[in-house]
Structure formats: structure tokens, C-alpha cells
Design a protein around this motif. Structure first.
Motif, PDB file in Angstrom:
ATOM      1  N   LEU A 151       0.793  -1.254   0.097  1.00 14.51           N
ATOM      2  CA  LEU A 151      -0.119  -0.046   0.012  1.00 14.51           C
ATOM      3  C   LEU A 151       0.915   1.298  -0.058  1.00 14.51           C
ATOM      4  O   LEU A 151       0.561   2.289  -0.964  1.00 14.51           O
ATOM      5  N   THR A 152       1.820   1.184   0.852  1.00 12.96           N
ATOM      6  CA  THR A 152       2.859   2.432   1.000  1.00 12.96           C
ATOM      7  C   THR A 152       3.361   2.515  -0.472  1.00 12.96           C
ATOM      8  O   THR A 152       3.543   3.759  -0.818  1.00 12.96           O
ATOM      9  N   ALA A 153       4.108   1.700  -0.839  1.00 13.74           N
ATOM     10  CA  ALA A 153       4.745   1.574  -2.262  1.00 13.74           C
ATOM     11  C   ALA A 153       3.864   2.158  -3.251  1.00 13.74           C
ATOM     12  O   ALA A 153       4.432   2.922  -4.241  1.00 13.74           O
ATOM     13  N   ARG A 154       2.513   1.742  -3.428  1.00  6.43           N
ATOM     14  CA  ARG A 154       1.791   2.100  -4.558  1.00  6.43           C
ATOM     15  C   ARG A 154       1.260   3.537  -4.345  1.00  6.43           C
ATOM     16  O   ARG A 154       1.006   4.362  -5.512  1.00  6.43           O
ATOM     17  N   TYR A 155       0.940   4.171  -3.049  1.00  5.81           N
ATOM     18  CA  TYR A 155       0.271   5.228  -2.721  1.00  5.81           C
ATOM     19  C   TYR A 155       0.984   6.145  -1.835  1.00  5.81           C
ATOM     20  O   TYR A 155       0.361   7.460  -2.145  1.00  5.81           O
ATOM     21  N   GLY A 156       2.080   5.865  -1.476  1.00  9.72           N
ATOM     22  CA  GLY A 156       2.766   6.896  -0.532  1.00  9.72           C
ATOM     23  C   GLY A 156       3.068   7.992  -1.432  1.00  9.72           C
ATOM     24  O   GLY A 156       2.869   9.221  -0.892  1.00  9.72           O
TER      25      GLY A 156
ATOM     26  N   GLU B  25     -16.537   7.782   1.771  1.00  4.59           N
ATOM     27  CA  GLU B  25     -17.518   7.723   1.192  1.00  4.59           C
ATOM     28  C   GLU B  25     -18.197   6.394   1.207  1.00  4.59           C
ATOM     29  O   GLU B  25     -18.806   5.828   0.303  1.00  4.59           O
ATOM     30  N   GLY B  26     -18.303   5.668   2.458  1.00  3.02           N
ATOM     31  CA  GLY B  26     -19.146   4.646   2.954  1.00  3.02           C
ATOM     32  C   GLY B  26     -18.230   3.338   2.457  1.00  3.02           C
ATOM     33  O   GLY B  26     -18.518   2.333   2.626  1.00  3.02           O
ATOM     34  N   ILE B  27     -16.916   3.502   1.493  1.00  6.73           N
ATOM     35  CA  ILE B  27     -16.119   2.312   1.432  1.00  6.73           C
ATOM     36  C   ILE B  27     -15.190   1.879   2.400  1.00  6.73           C
ATOM     37  O   ILE B  27     -14.316   2.811   2.797  1.00  6.73           O
ATOM     38  N   SER B  28     -15.289   0.866   2.827  1.00  7.83           N
ATOM     39  CA  SER B  28     -14.209   0.415   3.888  1.00  7.83           C
ATOM     40  C   SER B  28     -13.215  -0.170   3.371  1.00  7.83           C
ATOM     41  O   SER B  28     -12.924  -1.001   2.530  1.00  7.83           O
ATOM     42  N   TYR B  29     -12.162   0.147   4.111  1.00  2.00           N
ATOM     43  CA  TYR B  29     -10.590  -0.119   3.806  1.00  2.00           C
ATOM     44  C   TYR B  29     -10.641  -1.824   3.962  1.00  2.00           C
ATOM     45  O   TYR B  29      -9.998  -2.596   3.016  1.00  2.00           O
ATOM     46  N   VAL B  30     -10.813  -2.184   5.099  1.00  2.40           N
ATOM     47  CA  VAL B  30     -11.057  -3.652   5.482  1.00  2.40           C
ATOM     48  C   VAL B  30     -11.980  -4.515   4.407  1.00  2.40           C
ATOM     49  O   VAL B  30     -11.419  -5.544   4.032  1.00  2.40           O
ATOM     50  N   GLN B  31     -13.280  -3.999   4.230  1.00  2.00           N
ATOM     51  CA  GLN B  31     -14.262  -4.705   3.366  1.00  2.00           C
ATOM     52  C   GLN B  31     -13.420  -4.907   1.977  1.00  2.00           C
ATOM     53  O   GLN B  31     -13.436  -5.926   1.272  1.00  2.00           O
ATOM     54  N   SER B  32     -12.806  -3.650   1.709  1.00  2.00           N
ATOM     55  CA  SER B  32     -12.247  -3.674   0.353  1.00  2.00           C
ATOM     56  C   SER B  32     -11.237  -4.708  -0.035  1.00  2.00           C
ATOM     57  O   SER B  32     -11.090  -5.472  -1.131  1.00  2.00           O
ATOM     58  N   PHE B  33     -10.155  -4.640   0.972  1.00  2.00           N
ATOM     59  CA  PHE B  33      -9.237  -5.535   0.734  1.00  2.00           C
ATOM     60  C   PHE B  33      -9.591  -6.963   1.260  1.00  2.00           C
ATOM     61  O   PHE B  33      -8.916  -8.075   0.601  1.00  2.00           O
ATOM     62  N   LYS B  34     -10.431  -7.225   1.882  1.00  2.00           N
ATOM     63  CA  LYS B  34     -11.163  -8.510   1.995  1.00  2.00           C
ATOM     64  C   LYS B  34     -11.739  -9.016   0.887  1.00  2.00           C
ATOM     65  O   LYS B  34     -11.446 -10.488   0.404  1.00  2.00           O
TER      66      LYS B  34
ATOM     67  N   ARG C  98       4.827  -9.026  -1.942  1.00  2.00           N
ATOM     68  CA  ARG C  98       6.207  -8.385  -1.586  1.00  2.00           C
ATOM     69  C   ARG C  98       6.960  -8.578  -3.197  1.00  2.00           C
ATOM     70  O   ARG C  98       7.702  -7.753  -3.434  1.00  2.00           O
ATOM     71  N   ALA C  99       6.656  -9.563  -3.929  1.00  2.00           N
ATOM     72  CA  ALA C  99       7.246  -9.663  -5.146  1.00  2.00           C
ATOM     73  C   ALA C  99       6.587  -9.038  -6.126  1.00  2.00           C
ATOM     74  O   ALA C  99       7.141  -8.849  -7.322  1.00  2.00           O
ATOM     75  N   GLY C 100       5.511  -8.216  -5.699  1.00  2.00           N
ATOM     76  CA  GLY C 100       4.812  -7.399  -6.852  1.00  2.00           C
ATOM     77  C   GLY C 100       3.704  -8.137  -7.671  1.00  2.00           C
ATOM     78  O   GLY C 100       3.131  -7.479  -8.724  1.00  2.00           O
ATOM     79  N   LYS C 101       3.722  -9.230  -7.537  1.00  2.00           N
ATOM     80  CA  LYS C 101       2.699 -10.103  -8.325  1.00  2.00           C
ATOM     81  C   LYS C 101       1.289  -9.921  -7.892  1.00  2.00           C
ATOM     82  O   LYS C 101       0.447 -10.205  -8.640  1.00  2.00           O
ATOM     83  N   LEU C 102       1.070  -9.327  -6.555  1.00  2.00           N
ATOM     84  CA  LEU C 102      -0.227  -8.799  -6.077  1.00  2.00           C
ATOM     85  C   LEU C 102       0.219  -7.521  -5.660  1.00  2.00           C
ATOM     86  O   LEU C 102       1.033  -7.051  -5.080  1.00  2.00           O
ATOM     87  N   LYS C 103      -0.996  -6.508  -5.952  1.00  2.00           N
ATOM     88  CA  LYS C 103      -0.885  -5.155  -5.195  1.00  2.00           C
ATOM     89  C   LYS C 103      -2.149  -4.717  -4.635  1.00  2.00           C
ATOM     90  O   LYS C 103      -3.066  -4.908  -5.054  1.00  2.00           O
ATOM     91  N   ALA C 104      -1.621  -4.516  -3.297  1.00  2.00           N
ATOM     92  CA  ALA C 104      -2.766  -3.735  -2.418  1.00  2.00           C
ATOM     93  C   ALA C 104      -3.476  -2.669  -3.256  1.00  2.00           C
ATOM     94  O   ALA C 104      -2.853  -1.502  -3.167  1.00  2.00           O
ATOM     95  N   SER C 105      -4.702  -2.579  -3.469  1.00  2.00           N
ATOM     96  CA  SER C 105      -5.282  -1.509  -4.249  1.00  2.00           C
ATOM     97  C   SER C 105      -6.733  -1.369  -3.557  1.00  2.00           C
ATOM     98  O   SER C 105      -7.047  -0.140  -3.521  1.00  2.00           O
TER      99      SER C 105
END
Length: 220
Positions: A111-116, A177-186, A206-213
Motif C-alpha cells: 500500500l505504501t509503495a503504491r500510494y505513498g 464515502e462509505g467504502i471500508s478499507y477492511v472490506q475492500s481488501f477482504k 512483496r514480489a509485486g505479483k499482487l498489489k494492495a489496491s
């Protein structure tokens, strides 16, 4: 939308760091009767915005300094393991504390790498208004409802969910705007966790194959 979600989330990471030094922020409004959790959210939201203004040139010239700043406060302030447990849901049943912590750290790094860096482009000419503080069901903590007030534009509703951990208020979820961080990543990690172990999903992050978005269908 995703920029506001990420910015509000990263703002929340600072919620337990009253010693962070920064110049005075823009004025903010708050209800007359304000609880401790509300005070923490209000003060630290303003402090983060002020810090971004004060150190913007430094952070743009040295992205590593920005990442170090965010990560240091994240590790101290956000209830990452509890949030990760909620994100894992049924996939975390029976998981070891080490596996949960590993997943939490990998998700935070992604998350930090993508949006920091997007924090540096965020409009800090804002006011933060605390609207209310209410208890969560089951004595799980409190919800602090706020608005990001922008000149000439509609306010952005941001809710912070906090719980008292070791005598310190820590954020474990953010709703923009009603969107939950936890639910979105879940939702995002449900399929990968159905196919791989928690450790393997953390390794893919960590390998970048998945990205927390936290991408949510139908939302901008």
C-alpha cells in the motif's frame, strides 16, 4: 476516489503519534463535546497535512525519506495485525500470529509503495471537521465520523474506526464515502487466499505479483 481512500488511510496511520513535530495546521472544526479518539483523529489529520506542506520538497527529492516516515508511523500507530485479521476473515481461522503479522506487513508495504507518493500531490488546503464519535457494537471501539472540507467542492465523508489497544487509540479501519478499507481488501484477497496460503499471498505482495489496491467494482 482511490487517492482519497489511500490518503485518508495513510492519514489514519498517524493517529497514535502525538509527539510528531509539525508546524500549525489549517484551522479545523470539531463538536463541542469531543472524545479522546476524536481529538486524536482531528489533531493528527491536521498534523499530517501540515507535515506534507512543510516537507514536500524534501520528500519529492528523497522518496526513501517519505517511505521511512510513513512506515515508521505506521508501525507505531496502526493496529495492523487486527486489521489484517479482519481482512483475512475465514482464511485467517487457525492462522498463527506470525502468519497474520507477515500478511499485515506485506500489505502495508504494498500500500505504501503504491500510494505513498500520491500524498505529495494531494491538496492540503483542507479543513477537517469531526462530526461525531459513537461506540461500535460489542464494545469493539469507536467510530469517528469526519469530513474533509474542500473549497468550492463537496465535502468528503471519512469515518475512522479505532480501538483502545494498550491504553492507546489505534485505527483499524477507514471508510471513505462509505467504502471500508477492511472490506475492500477482504474482497480483493478472497480469491488469492482461497488458492494459496497466507504466507504465499504475502510473498506475492512483496514480489509485486499482487498489489494492495482496494479496488471496488462500480467506484471511481
Amino acid at each position: 476516489m482511490k487517492q482519497y481512500l489511500a490518503t485518508a488511510l495513510l492519514t489514519a496511520l498517524f493517529a497514535a503519534t502525538p509527539a510528531l513535530a509539525a508546524s500549525p495546521a489549517a484551522p479545523a472544526t470539531a463538536p463541542a463535546a469531543q472524545g479522546t479518539a476524536s481529538s486524536v483523529v482531528l489533531q493528527t489529520s491536521n498534523r499530517l497535512l501540515a507535515t506534507l506542506d512543510d516537507r514536500r520538497a524534501e520528500f519529492k527529492a528523497n522518496p526513501a525519506a517519505l517511505n521511512q516516515f510513513i512506515k515508521g508511523e505506521f508501525n507505531r500507530s496502526f493496529d495492523a495485525n487486527y486489521a489484517a485479521t479482519l481482512v483475512l476473515g475465514v482464511h485467517g481461522r487457525g492462522a498463527s500470529a506470525a502468519d497474520v503479522a507477515d500478511f499485515a506487513a506485506a500489505m502495508a508495504d504494498s500500500l505504501t509503495a503504491r500510494y505513498g507518493s500520491s500524498l505529495l500531490d494531494f491538496n492540503t488546503r483542507l479543513q477537517v471537521k469531526v462530526k461525531s464519535e459513537t461506540a461500535l457494537p460489542g464494545n469493539r471501539g469507536v467510530r469517528v465520523s469526519t469530513q474533509m472540507l474542500r473549497q468550492g467542492q463537496p465535502p468528503i465523508p471519512v469515518d475512522y474506526l479505532l480501538r483502545n489497544s494498550g491504553g492507546q487509540w489505534k485505527v483499524f479501519d477507514v471508510m471513505v464515502e462509505g467504502i471500508s478499507y477492511v472490506q475492500s481488501f477482504k474482497n480483493q484477497f478472497d480469491a488469492p487466499l482461497s488458492q494459496k496460503s497466507i504466507r504465499q499471498v504475502a510473498a506475492d505482495l512483496r514480489a509485486g505479483k499482487l498489489k494492495a489496491s482496494g479496488d471496488t467494482a462500480g467506484k471511481k
